[in-house]
Design a protein around this motif. Sequence first.
Motif, PDB file in Angstrom:
ATOM      1  N   VAL A 168       0.818  -1.205   0.000  1.00  0.00           N
ATOM      2  CA  VAL A 168       0.000   0.000   0.000  1.00  0.00           C
ATOM      3  C   VAL A 168       0.857   1.261   0.000  1.00  0.00           C
ATOM      4  CG1 VAL A 168      -1.619   1.324   1.405  1.00  0.00           C
ATOM      5  CG2 VAL A 168      -1.996  -1.091   1.032  1.00  0.00           C
ATOM      6  N   VAL A 169       1.957   1.244   0.775  1.00  0.00           N
ATOM      7  CA  VAL A 169       2.740   2.475   0.895  1.00  0.00           C
ATOM      8  C   VAL A 169       3.846   2.563  -0.169  1.00  0.00           C
ATOM      9  CG1 VAL A 169       2.279   2.719   3.352  1.00  0.00           C
ATOM     10  CG2 VAL A 169       4.332   1.517   2.620  1.00  0.00           C
ATOM     11  N   TYR A 170       3.972   1.563  -1.029  1.00  0.00           N
ATOM     12  CA  TYR A 170       4.981   1.630  -2.074  1.00  0.00           C
ATOM     13  C   TYR A 170       4.793   2.917  -2.878  1.00  0.00           C
ATOM     14  CZ  TYR A 170       7.822   0.454  -6.060  1.00  0.00           C
ATOM     15  OH  TYR A 170       8.763   0.490  -7.044  1.00  0.00           O
ATOM     16  N   ASP A 171       5.879   3.540  -3.252  1.00  0.00           N
ATOM     17  CA  ASP A 171       5.798   4.849  -3.881  1.00  0.00           C
ATOM     18  C   ASP A 171       5.305   4.774  -5.321  1.00  0.00           C
ATOM     19  OD1 ASP A 171       8.055   7.707  -3.972  1.00  0.00           O
ATOM     20  OD2 ASP A 171       5.976   7.466  -4.586  1.00  0.00           O
ATOM     21  N   GLY A 172       3.992   4.911  -5.470  1.00  0.00           N
ATOM     22  CA  GLY A 172       3.375   4.865  -6.782  1.00  0.00           C
ATOM     23  C   GLY A 172       3.796   6.047  -7.637  1.00  0.00           C
ATOM     24  N   LYS A 173       4.127   7.152  -6.978  1.00  0.00           N
ATOM     25  CA  LYS A 173       4.541   8.347  -7.725  1.00  0.00           C
ATOM     26  C   LYS A 173       5.846   8.077  -8.475  1.00  0.00           C
ATOM     27  CE  LYS A 173       5.373  13.246  -7.207  1.00  0.00           C
ATOM     28  NZ  LYS A 173       5.622  14.358  -6.315  1.00  0.00           N
ATOM     29  N   LEU A 174       6.769   7.440  -7.774  1.00  0.00           N
ATOM     30  CA  LEU A 174       8.054   7.111  -8.392  1.00  0.00           C
ATOM     31  C   LEU A 174       7.861   6.117  -9.539  1.00  0.00           C
ATOM     32  CD1 LEU A 174      11.150   7.381  -8.261  1.00  0.00           C
ATOM     33  CD2 LEU A 174      11.143   5.482  -6.627  1.00  0.00           C
ATOM     34  N   LEU A 175       7.026   5.111  -9.300  1.00  0.00           N
ATOM     35  CA  LEU A 175       6.748   4.118 -10.335  1.00  0.00           C
ATOM     36  C   LEU A 175       6.121   4.788 -11.565  1.00  0.00           C
ATOM     37  CD1 LEU A 175       6.580   1.147 -11.238  1.00  0.00           C
ATOM     38  CD2 LEU A 175       4.377   1.009 -10.067  1.00  0.00           C
ATOM     39  N   HIS A 176       5.214   5.746 -11.322  1.00  0.00           N
ATOM     40  CA  HIS A 176       4.576   6.477 -12.414  1.00  0.00           C
ATOM     41  C   HIS A 176       5.626   7.253 -13.222  1.00  0.00           C
ATOM     42  CE1 HIS A 176       1.032   8.677 -14.148  1.00  0.00           C
ATOM     43  NE2 HIS A 176       2.015   9.494 -14.482  1.00  0.00           N
ATOM     44  N   GLU A 177       6.524   7.923 -12.524  1.00  0.00           N
ATOM     45  CA  GLU A 177       7.540   8.737 -13.214  1.00  0.00           C
ATOM     46  C   GLU A 177       8.471   7.876 -14.065  1.00  0.00           C
ATOM     47  OE1 GLU A 177       7.636  12.342  -9.934  1.00  0.00           O
ATOM     48  OE2 GLU A 177       9.094  10.735  -9.815  1.00  0.00           O
ATOM     49  N   ILE A 178       8.776   6.681 -13.546  1.00  0.00           N
ATOM     50  CA  ILE A 178       9.657   5.779 -14.294  1.00  0.00           C
ATOM     51  C   ILE A 178       8.911   5.178 -15.486  1.00  0.00           C
ATOM     52  CG2 ILE A 178      10.893   3.562 -14.158  1.00  0.00           C
ATOM     53  CD1 ILE A 178      11.400   4.286 -11.151  1.00  0.00           C
ATOM     54  N   SER A 179       7.642   4.811 -15.261  1.00  0.00           N
ATOM     55  CA  SER A 179       6.874   4.110 -16.303  1.00  0.00           C
ATOM     56  C   SER A 179       6.363   5.041 -17.395  1.00  0.00           C
ATOM     57  CB  SER A 179       5.668   3.401 -15.666  1.00  0.00           C
ATOM     58  OG  SER A 179       6.079   2.547 -14.636  1.00  0.00           O
ATOM     59  N   TYR A 180       6.044   6.290 -17.018  1.00  0.00           N
ATOM     60  CA  TYR A 180       5.441   7.211 -17.997  1.00  0.00           C
ATOM     61  C   TYR A 180       6.183   8.557 -18.005  1.00  0.00           C
ATOM     62  CZ  TYR A 180       1.750   3.835 -16.906  1.00  0.00           C
ATOM     63  OH  TYR A 180       1.054   2.686 -16.653  1.00  0.00           O
ATOM     64  N   PRO A 181       7.486   8.549 -18.335  1.00  0.00           N
ATOM     65  CA  PRO A 181       8.274   9.798 -18.261  1.00  0.00           C
ATOM     66  C   PRO A 181       7.761  10.880 -19.200  1.00  0.00           C
ATOM     67  CG  PRO A 181       9.503   8.060 -19.379  1.00  0.00           C
ATOM     68  CD  PRO A 181       8.289   7.418 -18.804  1.00  0.00           C
ATOM     69  N   GLN A 182       7.119  10.480 -20.292  1.00  0.00           N
ATOM     70  CA  GLN A 182       6.652  11.452 -21.291  1.00  0.00           C
ATOM     71  C   GLN A 182       5.465  12.282 -20.802  1.00  0.00           C
ATOM     72  OE1 GLN A 182       6.162   8.276 -21.251  1.00  0.00           O
ATOM     73  NE2 GLN A 182       4.080   7.788 -21.878  1.00  0.00           N
ATOM     74  N   ARG A 183       4.852  11.860 -19.698  1.00  0.00           N
ATOM     75  CA  ARG A 183       3.648  12.564 -19.243  1.00  0.00           C
ATOM     76  C   ARG A 183       3.933  13.741 -18.319  1.00  0.00           C
ATOM     77  NH1 ARG A 183      -0.030   7.704 -17.079  1.00  0.00           N
ATOM     78  NH2 ARG A 183      -0.507   6.643 -19.033  1.00  0.00           N
ATOM     79  N   ALA A 184       5.149  13.836 -17.841  1.00  0.00           N
ATOM     80  CA  ALA A 184       5.474  14.777 -16.760  1.00  0.00           C
ATOM     81  C   ALA A 184       4.945  16.188 -16.991  1.00  0.00           C
ATOM     82  CB  ALA A 184       6.981  14.800 -16.547  1.00  0.00           C
TER      83      ALA A 184
END
Length: 183
Positions: free
Chosen positions: A33-49
């Motif tokens: 639950v507390v795993y950093d989803g924000k970091l995973l998002h940034e790594i997985s979808y860098p083009q969206r930033a």
Amino acid sequence: MNINATLVNLYHVCKRECWLHANGVRMEHTSEVVYDGKLLHEISYPQRAEKHTEIELSARLSPKSKNGKEITLYGKIDFYDARNKIIHETKRSDKVENAHEWQVKYYLWLLKLNGIDHVSAILEYPLIRHTSHLDLRETDEQYLEEVVIKVAELKDGEECPPVIHTKICKSCSYYELCYVDEE
Ligand code: SF4
């Protein structure tokens, strides 16, 4: 009484975990639950930033909880696509997908309480290539209002709820605390 999206999420995973977290008991961050989803998002979808913004919201809830304390709802949405009115929430695994869905619907509700309506959400699991599209229904709003009142009462309770003995315990940060007498 402050309630946030993490507590709404944890309430759907385990009442004991919700109570421990709400009462400031913190263990090492190994939990799903507390795993950093924000970091995973940034790594997985860098083009969206550039397209997405981070927003913090709050709202006062009426009616109050049974103990008479006013409930203030908080939420921080890491990736909001304001142009298309879509929230993106990224998670590592779908083991507690129901809890993830209610966390995301809580964000949609919080946006609506702040006058931002007709937003939808995409719940993404890039590691297993799974995606869910979510909207907020009227029945969801009623349910969430009941849930946040129950979370507030749980948080205020003096007794920690019992261990739930399910598979999810193995990946929970409180595992050692909960099972210390059983090893
Ligand atoms: S180890 Fe199991 S019972 Fe304990 S807080 Fe975590 S999920 Fe709940």
